[in-house]
Design a protein around this motif. Structure first.
Motif, mmCIF file in Angstrom:
data_model
loop_
_atom_site.group_PDB
_atom_site.id
_atom_site.type_symbol
_atom_site.label_atom_id
_atom_site.label_comp_id
_atom_site.label_asym_id
_atom_site.label_seq_id
_atom_site.Cartn_x
_atom_site.Cartn_y
_atom_site.Cartn_z
ATOM 1 N N LYS A 15 27.820 25.575 37.114
ATOM 2 C CA LYS A 15 28.891 24.700 37.595
ATOM 3 C C LYS A 15 30.103 25.496 38.085
ATOM 4 N N TRP A 16 30.129 26.799 37.855
ATOM 5 C CA TRP A 16 31.262 27.620 38.266
ATOM 6 C C TRP A 16 31.240 27.829 39.779
ATOM 7 N N ASN A 17 32.384 28.225 40.333
ATOM 8 C CA ASN A 17 32.488 28.511 41.767
ATOM 9 C C ASN A 17 31.818 29.832 42.101
ATOM 10 N N VAL A 18 31.288 29.930 43.314
ATOM 11 C CA VAL A 18 30.614 31.143 43.773
ATOM 12 C C VAL A 18 31.510 31.876 44.762
ATOM 13 N N ILE A 19 31.605 33.202 44.595
ATOM 14 C CA ILE A 19 32.307 34.040 45.569
ATOM 15 C C ILE A 19 31.345 35.129 46.014
ATOM 16 N N TYR A 20 31.006 35.102 47.291
ATOM 17 C CA TYR A 20 30.206 36.167 47.887
ATOM 18 C C TYR A 20 31.166 37.225 48.439
ATOM 19 N N PRO A 21 30.803 38.502 48.396
ATOM 20 C CA PRO A 21 31.673 39.551 48.950
ATOM 21 C C PRO A 21 32.009 39.328 50.428
ATOM 22 N N VAL A 22 31.121 38.656 51.158
ATOM 23 C CA VAL A 22 31.352 38.391 52.582
ATOM 24 C C VAL A 22 32.622 37.554 52.774
ATOM 25 N N TYR A 23 32.932 36.674 51.816
ATOM 26 C CA TYR A 23 34.101 35.809 51.929
ATOM 27 C C TYR A 23 35.393 36.619 52.067
ATOM 28 N N LEU A 24 35.417 37.835 51.515
ATOM 29 C CA LEU A 24 36.638 38.646 51.472
ATOM 30 C C LEU A 24 36.592 39.837 52.421
ATOM 31 N N ASN A 25 35.507 39.977 53.192
ATOM 32 C CA ASN A 25 35.292 41.169 54.005
ATOM 33 C C ASN A 25 36.052 41.078 55.326
ATOM 34 N N GLU A 32 30.634 34.756 60.692
ATOM 35 C CA GLU A 32 29.741 35.534 59.824
ATOM 36 C C GLU A 32 29.974 35.237 58.347
ATOM 37 N N GLY A 33 31.038 34.497 58.026
ATOM 38 C CA GLY A 33 31.209 34.054 56.649
ATOM 39 C C GLY A 33 32.530 34.366 55.987
ATOM 40 N N ARG A 34 33.469 35.045 56.673
ATOM 41 C CA ARG A 34 34.758 35.334 56.044
ATOM 42 C C ARG A 34 35.514 34.030 55.834
ATOM 43 N N ARG A 35 36.153 33.872 54.667
ATOM 44 C CA ARG A 35 36.821 32.616 54.343
ATOM 45 C C ARG A 35 38.340 32.716 54.274
ATOM 46 N N ILE A 36 38.888 33.939 54.308
ATOM 47 C CA ILE A 36 40.344 34.096 54.270
ATOM 48 C C ILE A 36 40.789 34.839 55.519
ATOM 49 N N ALA A 37 42.095 34.859 55.777
ATOM 50 C CA ALA A 37 42.628 35.505 56.972
ATOM 51 C C ALA A 37 42.256 36.988 56.982
ATOM 52 N N ALA A 38 41.949 37.508 58.163
ATOM 53 C CA ALA A 38 41.540 38.906 58.277
ATOM 54 C C ALA A 38 42.643 39.843 57.804
ATOM 55 N N ALA A 39 43.897 39.464 58.003
ATOM 56 C CA ALA A 39 45.015 40.304 57.561
ATOM 57 C C ALA A 39 45.081 40.404 56.032
ATOM 58 N N ALA A 94 48.295 30.353 37.219
ATOM 59 C CA ALA A 94 48.784 30.899 38.494
ATOM 60 C C ALA A 94 47.765 30.696 39.617
ATOM 61 N N ILE A 95 46.497 30.522 39.258
ATOM 62 C CA ILE A 95 45.433 30.375 40.264
ATOM 63 C C ILE A 95 44.757 29.025 40.058
ATOM 64 N N LYS A 96 45.018 28.106 40.986
ATOM 65 C CA LYS A 96 44.479 26.752 40.855
ATOM 66 C C LYS A 96 43.304 26.486 41.785
ATOM 67 N N THR A 97 43.247 27.201 42.929
ATOM 68 C CA THR A 97 42.182 26.945 43.901
ATOM 69 C C THR A 97 41.352 28.197 44.146
ATOM 70 N N LYS A 98 40.185 27.979 44.721
ATOM 71 C CA LYS A 98 39.278 29.083 45.043
ATOM 72 C C LYS A 98 39.900 29.994 46.100
ATOM 73 N N LYS A 99 40.611 29.401 47.054
ATOM 74 C CA LYS A 99 41.232 30.189 48.118
ATOM 75 C C LYS A 99 42.331 31.094 47.559
#
Length: 141
Positions: A15-25, A32-39, A94-99
């Motif tokens: 039931k936990w959230n999944v974080i793939y390394p691609v999300y942060l690359n 290709e799968g990045r989920r946050i700003a490139a900067a 301090a951390i409420k969301t996955k993002k």
């Protein structure tokens, strides 16, 4: 096959959230799968680095090295994180969301002790070897 209460823990981790390394690359595109700003992203994070950052942030996590990213099966490994307790309150206030968590991890990964050691070794070896490489090869006409 599973002895004791291991099945309960596994079902809770599902039931936990999944974080793939691609999300942060930072080297990947959004397609290709990045989920946050490139900067804000970091180059080539690993599952171990993400897990170490989660433990630094006091977030319960589990590494799954046998899993692959669905869009690219050569990207092996993922980290499951528990953002909320069973009652719905955040594990770390301090951390409420996955993002928010992904941005925090992306800031911490470049400071990871494994990366800083690699960079120190690379700078010391390249500084000594750069004096030898002053002469270039033959130029093509």
């Amino acid at each position: 096959m599973d002895g004791g209460g291991g099945g309960d823990l596994r079902s809770a981790i599902k039931k936990w959230n999944v974080i793939y390394p691609v999300y942060l690359n930072s080297k990947k595109t959004v397609a290709e799968g990045r989920r946050i700003a490139a900067a804000k992203a970091c180059p080539d994070p690993t599952c171990v680095e993400i897990a170490d950052c989660c433990s630094h942030l006091k977030i319960p996590h589990a590494i799954e090295l046998d899993k692959a990213y669905p869009r690219d099966f050569f990207q092996v490994g993922r980290v499951r994180v528990q953002l909320k307790k069973d009652d719905g309150s955040p594990v770390n206030p301090a951390i409420k969301t996955k993002k928010q968590l992904m941005i925090q991890i992306a800031e911490l990964v470049p400071k990871h002790h494994g990366r800083t050691k690699k960079q120190e070794a690379a700078t010391s070896s390249s500084a000594g070897g750069s004096s030898k490489n002053t002469k270039g090869g033959k130029k093509k006409k």
